[in-house]
Design a protein around this motif. Structure first.
Motif, mmCIF file in Angstrom:
data_model
loop_
_atom_site.group_PDB
_atom_site.id
_atom_site.type_symbol
_atom_site.label_atom_id
_atom_site.label_comp_id
_atom_site.label_asym_id
_atom_site.label_seq_id
_atom_site.Cartn_x
_atom_site.Cartn_y
_atom_site.Cartn_z
ATOM 1 N N LEU A 109 0.823 -1.210 0.000
ATOM 2 C CA LEU A 109 0.000 0.000 0.000
ATOM 3 C C LEU A 109 0.854 1.256 0.000
ATOM 4 N N TYR A 110 1.999 1.200 0.663
ATOM 5 C CA TYR A 110 2.902 2.350 0.638
ATOM 6 C C TYR A 110 3.379 2.617 -0.785
ATOM 7 N N GLN A 111 3.795 1.557 -1.474
ATOM 8 C CA GLN A 111 4.316 1.728 -2.830
ATOM 9 C C GLN A 111 3.220 2.142 -3.803
ATOM 10 N N LYS A 112 2.015 1.608 -3.617
ATOM 11 C CA LYS A 112 0.920 1.897 -4.538
ATOM 12 C C LYS A 112 0.311 3.269 -4.299
ATOM 13 N N TYR A 113 0.215 3.673 -3.025
ATOM 14 C CA TYR A 113 -0.480 4.920 -2.706
ATOM 15 C C TYR A 113 0.331 5.879 -1.826
ATOM 16 N N PHE A 114 0.646 5.448 -0.610
ATOM 17 C CA PHE A 114 1.054 6.389 0.428
ATOM 18 C C PHE A 114 2.379 7.095 0.140
ATOM 19 N N ASN A 115 3.337 6.430 -0.480
ATOM 20 C CA ASN A 115 4.610 7.085 -0.773
ATOM 21 C C ASN A 115 4.481 8.198 -1.800
ATOM 22 N N TRP A 116 3.396 8.181 -2.561
ATOM 23 C CA TRP A 116 3.208 9.199 -3.586
ATOM 24 C C TRP A 116 2.917 10.575 -2.993
ATOM 25 N N TYR A 117 2.230 10.630 -1.866
ATOM 26 C CA TYR A 117 1.778 11.927 -1.353
ATOM 27 C C TYR A 117 2.942 12.826 -0.923
ATOM 28 N N PRO A 118 3.944 12.326 -0.177
ATOM 29 C CA PRO A 118 5.107 13.181 0.080
ATOM 30 C C PRO A 118 5.827 13.560 -1.215
ATOM 31 N N ALA A 119 5.879 12.640 -2.174
ATOM 32 C CA ALA A 119 6.542 12.922 -3.449
ATOM 33 C C ALA A 119 5.835 14.042 -4.206
ATOM 34 N N LEU A 120 4.524 14.168 -4.011
ATOM 35 C CA LEU A 120 3.753 15.226 -4.670
ATOM 36 C C LEU A 120 3.790 16.544 -3.894
ATOM 37 N N GLY A 121 4.473 16.554 -2.753
ATOM 38 C CA GLY A 121 4.657 17.792 -2.011
ATOM 39 C C GLY A 121 3.745 17.980 -0.819
ATOM 40 N N TYR A 122 3.046 16.926 -0.390
ATOM 41 C CA TYR A 122 2.147 17.038 0.753
ATOM 42 C C TYR A 122 2.879 16.687 2.046
ATOM 43 N N GLU A 123 2.466 17.341 3.123
ATOM 44 C CA GLU A 123 2.963 16.998 4.453
ATOM 45 C C GLU A 123 2.158 15.808 4.958
ATOM 46 N N VAL A 124 2.833 14.727 5.289
ATOM 47 C CA VAL A 124 2.153 13.475 5.624
ATOM 48 C C VAL A 124 2.709 12.907 6.922
ATOM 49 N N TYR A 125 1.809 12.402 7.775
ATOM 50 C CA TYR A 125 2.187 11.740 9.020
ATOM 51 C C TYR A 125 1.541 10.359 9.045
ATOM 52 N N PHE A 126 2.274 9.377 9.569
ATOM 53 C CA PHE A 126 1.763 8.025 9.732
ATOM 54 C C PHE A 126 1.743 7.711 11.219
ATOM 55 N N ILE A 127 0.557 7.421 11.751
ATOM 56 C CA ILE A 127 0.422 7.219 13.189
ATOM 57 C C ILE A 127 -0.446 6.002 13.487
ATOM 58 N N SER A 128 -0.344 5.563 14.735
ATOM 59 C CA SER A 128 -1.231 4.530 15.258
ATOM 60 C C SER A 128 -1.659 4.965 16.651
ATOM 61 N N ASN A 129 -2.950 5.068 16.869
ATOM 62 C CA ASN A 129 -3.439 5.481 18.185
ATOM 63 C C ASN A 129 -3.159 4.423 19.252
ATOM 64 N N LYS A 130 -2.952 3.176 18.847
ATOM 65 C CA LYS A 130 -2.771 2.090 19.814
ATOM 66 C C LYS A 130 -1.307 1.733 20.045
ATOM 67 N N LYS A 131 -0.443 1.983 19.072
ATOM 68 C CA LYS A 131 0.921 1.470 19.128
ATOM 69 C C LYS A 131 1.979 2.541 19.370
ATOM 70 N N ASP A 132 1.753 3.759 18.913
ATOM 71 C CA ASP A 132 2.797 4.781 18.984
ATOM 72 C C ASP A 132 3.040 5.231 20.419
ATOM 73 N N GLY A 133 4.312 5.527 20.744
ATOM 74 C CA GLY A 133 4.672 5.975 22.074
ATOM 75 C C GLY A 133 4.528 7.472 22.260
ATOM 76 N N LYS A 134 4.824 7.925 23.469
ATOM 77 C CA LYS A 134 4.650 9.326 23.841
ATOM 78 C C LYS A 134 5.518 10.253 22.996
#
Length: 273
Positions: A109-134
């Motif tokens: 999914l990163y290769q098909k979709y998500f990696n494109w958005y930073p390449a197109l100039g968008y500010e992008v964050y990847f998070i998990s409400n359950k897994k990410d630390g403080k």
């Protein structure tokens, strides 16, 4: 008039003159008001707005935070790209926040979709409400410093959960995804502002109410910042990047500089207007 250091909350009504002028106070407005008693007041001035959205009704927005699920519900590029079109059409800054990254087990999914958005100039964050630390969340919080931010996104994308994590409180109700429909149940019905890092976060209803007025196809053809960057290289000034010959945008799609899925979504948006 309220003192700048006063943190008291006042329930205010607008003076009748605004009704005659067909002006209605909006969430996000900066106003002057007179205190009538301990917790009530009357608004006598609404300061000029730098921008406003009609649905949801909110003013003076610095950035729009688009919450999009990477899974559960299944990622929908069309909805995300429609958000981007509407937001950039309004000359607002979009920020893409991809939630539920812990549910994505492969890089496909990163290769098909998500990696494109930073390449197109968008500010992008990847998070998990359950897994990410403080530490991850502290870095993410800096995005909201001294800004009015609007949260919006696909129903069930984790918008309310993300807000609750940022605000460190169960302020906003959350509901599980409806498995039968493959989408979430609405938990937000009105716009509200919450304080964070000397800024304000606005939670808004879901995608079905996100709208623009005075919409024109010619505006959409230049709404995406990277479309606007290259549109002057199209043969025709009025190019909509659809069936016109010698279109720079279509050439960039052929060269895989603009991804095919993004262009397909753009065509679908244009066809629906």
């Amino acid at each position: 008039m309220k003192n700048d250091t006063d943190q008291q909350v006042y329930a205010c009504k607008a003076k009748g003159i605004f009704r005659h002028q067909e002006i209605k106070p909006l969430v996000g407005d900066y106003v002057q008001f007179e205190i009538q008693n301990d917790n009530q007041g009357i608004i006598y001035q609404i300061k000029p707005r730098k921008n406003e959205l009609y649905r949801p009704r909110i003013a003076n927005v610095d950035q729009v935070i688009i919450i999009t699920a990477m899974a559960d519900p299944t990622f929908n590029s069309y909805l995300l790209n429609k958000y981007l079109a509407f937001i950039e059409y309004k000359s607002l800054k979009p920020v893409i926040v991809c939630t539920k990254k812990d549910l994505v087990q492969t890089e496909d999914l990163y290769q098909k979709y998500f990696n494109w958005y930073p390449a197109l100039g968008y500010e992008v964050y990847f998070i998990s409400n359950k897994k990410d630390g403080k530490k991850t969340w502290q870095q993410f919080e800096q995005l909201f410093q001294n800004k009015i931010s609007v949260f919006t996104g696909q129903t069930g994308s984790g918008k309310s959960s993300t807000l609750n994590t940022l605000l460190q409180a169960e302020i906003i109700k959350t509901q599980e995804i409806s498995k039968a429909l493959g989408r979430g149940k609405h938990t937000t019905t009105t716009s509200a502002l919450y304080e964070l890092l000397h800024g304000m976060i606005a939670d808004t209803p879901g995608f079905s109410t996100f709208d623009l007025r005075d919409y024109e196809k010619s505006g959409l053809a230049r709404a995406y910042h990277f479309f606007n960057q290259y549109a002057s290289e199209c043969k025709f000034r009025t190019c909509l990047h659809l069936h016109e010959p010698h279109c720079k945008i279509k050439a960039l799609v052929q060269e895989n500089i603009i991804p095919q899925f993004f262009y397909n979504d753009y065509v679908r948006i244009m066809q629906e207007q």
